[in-house]
Structures are given as structure tokens and as C-alpha cells.
Design an enzyme around this catalytic site. Structure first.
Site, mmCIF file in Angstrom:
data_model
loop_
_atom_site.group_PDB
_atom_site.id
_atom_site.type_symbol
_atom_site.label_atom_id
_atom_site.label_comp_id
_atom_site.label_asym_id
_atom_site.label_seq_id
_atom_site.Cartn_x
_atom_site.Cartn_y
_atom_site.Cartn_z
ATOM 1 N N GLU A 190 0.813 -1.223 0.000
ATOM 2 C CA GLU A 190 0.000 0.000 0.000
ATOM 3 C C GLU A 190 0.847 1.273 0.000
ATOM 4 O O GLU A 190 0.345 2.337 -0.394
ATOM 5 C CB GLU A 190 -0.967 -0.028 1.198
ATOM 6 C CG GLU A 190 -2.025 -1.123 1.042
ATOM 7 C CD GLU A 190 -2.927 -1.306 2.236
ATOM 8 O OE1 GLU A 190 -4.105 -1.675 2.042
ATOM 9 O OE2 GLU A 190 -2.479 -1.122 3.390
ATOM 10 N N MET B 214 -9.464 -2.812 7.884
ATOM 11 C CA MET B 214 -8.992 -3.203 9.207
ATOM 12 C C MET B 214 -8.192 -2.127 9.956
ATOM 13 O O MET B 214 -7.607 -2.440 10.993
ATOM 14 C CB MET B 214 -8.165 -4.498 9.091
ATOM 15 C CG MET B 214 -8.961 -5.639 8.472
ATOM 16 S SD MET B 214 -8.041 -7.192 8.277
ATOM 17 C CE MET B 214 -7.834 -7.703 9.974
ATOM 18 N N ASP C 62 -11.679 -6.622 -3.193
ATOM 19 C CA ASP C 62 -12.532 -7.823 -3.103
ATOM 20 C C ASP C 62 -13.905 -7.384 -2.601
ATOM 21 O O ASP C 62 -14.109 -6.203 -2.308
ATOM 22 C CB ASP C 62 -11.912 -8.835 -2.135
ATOM 23 C CG ASP C 62 -11.783 -8.273 -0.724
ATOM 24 O OD1 ASP C 62 -10.724 -7.701 -0.425
ATOM 25 O OD2 ASP C 62 -12.761 -8.341 0.046
HETATM 26 N N1 ADE Z 1 -9.325 -5.225 3.227
HETATM 27 C C1 ADE Z 1 -9.528 -5.579 1.958
HETATM 28 N N2 ADE Z 1 -10.456 -6.537 1.871
HETATM 29 C C2 ADE Z 1 -10.861 -6.797 3.130
HETATM 30 C C3 ADE Z 1 -11.788 -7.710 3.693
HETATM 31 N N3 ADE Z 1 -12.516 -8.523 2.938
HETATM 32 N N4 ADE Z 1 -11.930 -7.706 5.039
HETATM 33 C C4 ADE Z 1 -11.201 -6.876 5.814
HETATM 34 N N5 ADE Z 1 -10.307 -6.011 5.327
HETATM 35 C C5 ADE Z 1 -10.135 -5.964 3.998
#
Ligand code: ADE
Length: 233
Positions: free
Chosen positions: A15, A175, A199
């Protein structure tokens, strides 16, 4: 606007690497079991770091960037899982506010995400969001704005995702963002959280995350560098 250094923070090496690669005069400082990269971007002083994953590490890094390195503005860049179905892989979302989806003292009658003397949702700086919208418009990029939910959990479960959507009205999840929000809010530092989707927090999330982490992280990092250009110092 103030005149100090700009903090640019991510959670993972992927990142922040595109940001570090774009800097001049880079010096690395090791502090608190982490690396901080001081440098300049088009003449502006920045300090860049990745925190490691999760709320605790993010809190430590955001606090260190402000208290030890003298940053007076913080830009977070990274990837997120989409909740809102309008958000597709590679799309950018700028947080208008952030909450902690895993903070739970509901046993005492409080709402999810709330502790006494805190707030369920912490808003990001309006001026920085405005700058982001102008950049997106100039570049012809789609930039969605929405609520981001943070927790110490990689969500790869449609049920958990739906619960977070229903409970917080969140558009994306990750997160670290809400930790940065708590720190910057408490220390009166304007902050901005940008994420590109990697995602959709569903059954395919871990597979998609591995595949798109690098490309989505780069999309977010490139936008953050345009923010640095546009921020007056
Ligand atoms: N960061 C990117 N994708 C995530 C996910 N599915 N859950 C938590 N943090 C993320």
C-alpha cells in the site's frame, strides 16, 4: 492550512511502496519496531509508513506519525472489501466517516460500535474530501464517498458482511481506518482515508484480495500523490 509535514500511511508494504518510490531525499528511521520514511514529494515534506495489519498497529503508527514525526495532516491509502454493490474491484472510495464494526458492549445497552465518551462514527475532514472530488473530476475518475467500517477481521463471509451493512449502513470495510480516525480526531489532526476495492468481502474475498492487492493499492497510492500535489503548504 498548517505548515508541517504530511503523513502518508498504509497498512501493508504494497500500500505504500508506490508512494515511497515516488519520493525524493528518502531517509529511513526505525522507531517503535517499525520503519518511517521521511522524504519530499514535489518539494513537500512527507513521512510515510505502513503500520502492519489491524487496529492496534494502525493506532500506534498514526500516533507516532503525529507525535514523534510532527505530521499535522494524515492521508491513509490502501485497499478495502466492498459492501455497496456499486463498488467494483479497482474502484476508489473516500470515507466520509469511519466506525468500528467489532466494538461491542451491547451487553450494557449501548449500540454496536459505541463506547462511553466515544462516537459510533467519526467524520473525515471535509476540506480534504473536497480536494479529492476536484482531483477526481479533473482526472475523469469515479470517486465514491461513503462510510467505511473497520474491524480486526478479514471478512470473507456474506453473512458477516450483510450484518455490517445493516448495522452501520457501511459501504466498504477494512482493518485500520477507524483507528486512524480515533487518533486524528483526539489529536485534532485533519485526516483522509482512501481505499481502492480489492474484493467484495464474500466467499471469493481471500482469492480476490491476493490477486488485486497490488493493482488496487497502486490506484489508491497514485491518487494520494495527487492529493499531496493539491494540498497547500
Ligand atoms: N481489506 C480488503 N479486503 C478486506 C476484507 N474482505 N476484510 C477486511 N479487510 C479488507
Amino acid at each position: 492550512m498548517a505548515n508541517g509535514r504530511i503523513a502518508i500511511m498504509g497498512a501493508m508494504p504494497e500500500e505504500i511502496e508506490p508512494v515511497i518510490n515516488a519520493l525524493d531525499n528518502v531517509h529511513t528511521i526505525v522507531y517503535g519496531d517499525n520503519k518511517y520514511y521521511e522524504g519530499t514529494y514535489h518539494g513537500k515534506e512527507v513521512v510515510v509508513a505502513y503500520s502492519k495489519i489491524g487496529k492496534v498497529f494502525a493506532t500506534l503508527t498514526a500516533t507516532t506519525l503525529i507525535e514523534k514525526f510532527g505530521c499535522d495532516l494524515l492521508l491513509f491509502s490502501g485497499v478495502a472489501g466492498a459492501i455497496n454493490s456499486k463498488l467494483k474491484i479497482g474502484d476508489l472510495i473516500v470515507a466520509n466517516g469511519l466506525c468500528q464494526h467489532d466494538l461491542d458492549i451491547t451487553a450494557f445497552g449501548h449500540p454496536f460500535g459505541y463506547v462511553p465518551e466515544g462516537n459510533v462514527c467519526i467524520p473525515t475532514d471535509e476540506g480534504l474530501r473536497h480536494i479529492a472530488k476536484e482531483i477526481a473530476q479533473k482526472k475523469g475518475l469515479a470517486l465514491q464517498e461513503g462510510l467505511i467500517a473497520t474491524g480486526d477481521q478479514f471478512v470473507a463471509d456474506p453473512e458477516r458482511k450483510e450484518w455490517i451493512a445493516a448495522t452501520f449502513n457501511a459501504d466498504a470495510l477494512e482493518m485500520e481506518g477507524a483507528s486512524v480516525a480515533v487518533v486524528c480526531n483526539a489529536l485534532n489532526v485533519p485526516f483522509f482515508v482512501l481505499r481502492a476495492i480489492s474484493d467484495s468481502a464474500d466467499m471469493d474475498a481471500s482469492f480476490n484480495f491476493d490477486e488485486f492487492l497490488e493493482s488496487s493499492a497502486k490506484i489508491s497510492a497514485d491518487f494520494i500523490l495527487s492529493m499531496v500535489d493539491a494540498i497547500e503548504r
